[in-house]
Scaffold this active site. Sequence first.
Site, PDB file in Angstrom:
ATOM      1  N   ASP A 117      98.569   2.521 -29.685  1.00 55.08           N
ATOM      2  CA  ASP A 117      99.021   3.735 -30.365  1.00 55.08           C
ATOM      3  C   ASP A 117      98.263   4.906 -29.762  1.00 55.08           C
ATOM      4  OD1 ASP A 117     100.766   2.440 -32.121  1.00 55.08           O
ATOM      5  OD2 ASP A 117      99.230   2.160 -33.650  1.00 55.08           O
ATOM      6  N   ASP A 130     107.272   2.973 -32.325  1.00 56.55           N
ATOM      7  CA  ASP A 130     107.236   3.284 -33.761  1.00 56.55           C
ATOM      8  C   ASP A 130     108.194   4.418 -34.103  1.00 56.55           C
ATOM      9  OD1 ASP A 130     105.196   1.388 -33.997  1.00 56.55           O
ATOM     10  OD2 ASP A 130     103.612   2.901 -33.836  1.00 56.55           O
TER      11      ASP A 130
END
Length: 167
Positions: A117, A130
Site C-alpha cells: 500500500d 483497492d
Amino acid sequence: MLGALFGIAVIVLVVDQFTKFLAVRFLEGQEPISVIGTLAGFNFYRNPGAALGLGSGVTWIFPLIAIAVFAAIIMLSRKLGSVAWAIGLGLLLGGLFGNLVDRLFRQPGFLHGAVVDFIDLSFFICNVADIAISAAAVTLVVTSLRGIELDGSDSKHASTVGEDTHG
C-alpha cells in the site's frame, strides 16, 4: 462483454503491479510524501491484513476468498450482457488479482505475502487494486439500484410490463 470485463481486469492488474513496483523501488524506507497537504500523499506500507490491517493473523484466507470470487465472476460472466456489469466485474477482478499477486509472491512468503500500500488518503493507505475494488462496489451497487440485470435487461421495466395502470 467478456472482452470488456477481462480487458479492464488486465489493465487494472498491470497498472496496480507497475505502481507497486515503483512504490517498492522509490518509496520503501523513505519519509511520507505530501501531495495535497495532509489529505493525500504517498506513504509506503506493507499490509499483512485486509482493509485497515484487519486479519493479519489469517492472511492465508484472503487468497482463498479471492479465488472463490474469481470463480463466481467466471460463472456470472456466462450470462453477461450489460456494459455496466462488465465494467464493475472487470474492476473487481483486476483489483482482486492485484492484491492476490502480492499475497502469493511478496514477502514473507506464499499465501502470507503482505500487500503493498502506498497511496495515503489521510484516514487510510491503499493501492490501485483497492481503488478498483471500491470503484467496482460503487458501480455494481448503482447498476443494481438502476434495475440493470447482469444480462442487460431492465428489471424495473420488466416488473411493470403487463400491469394495468388504468385501474
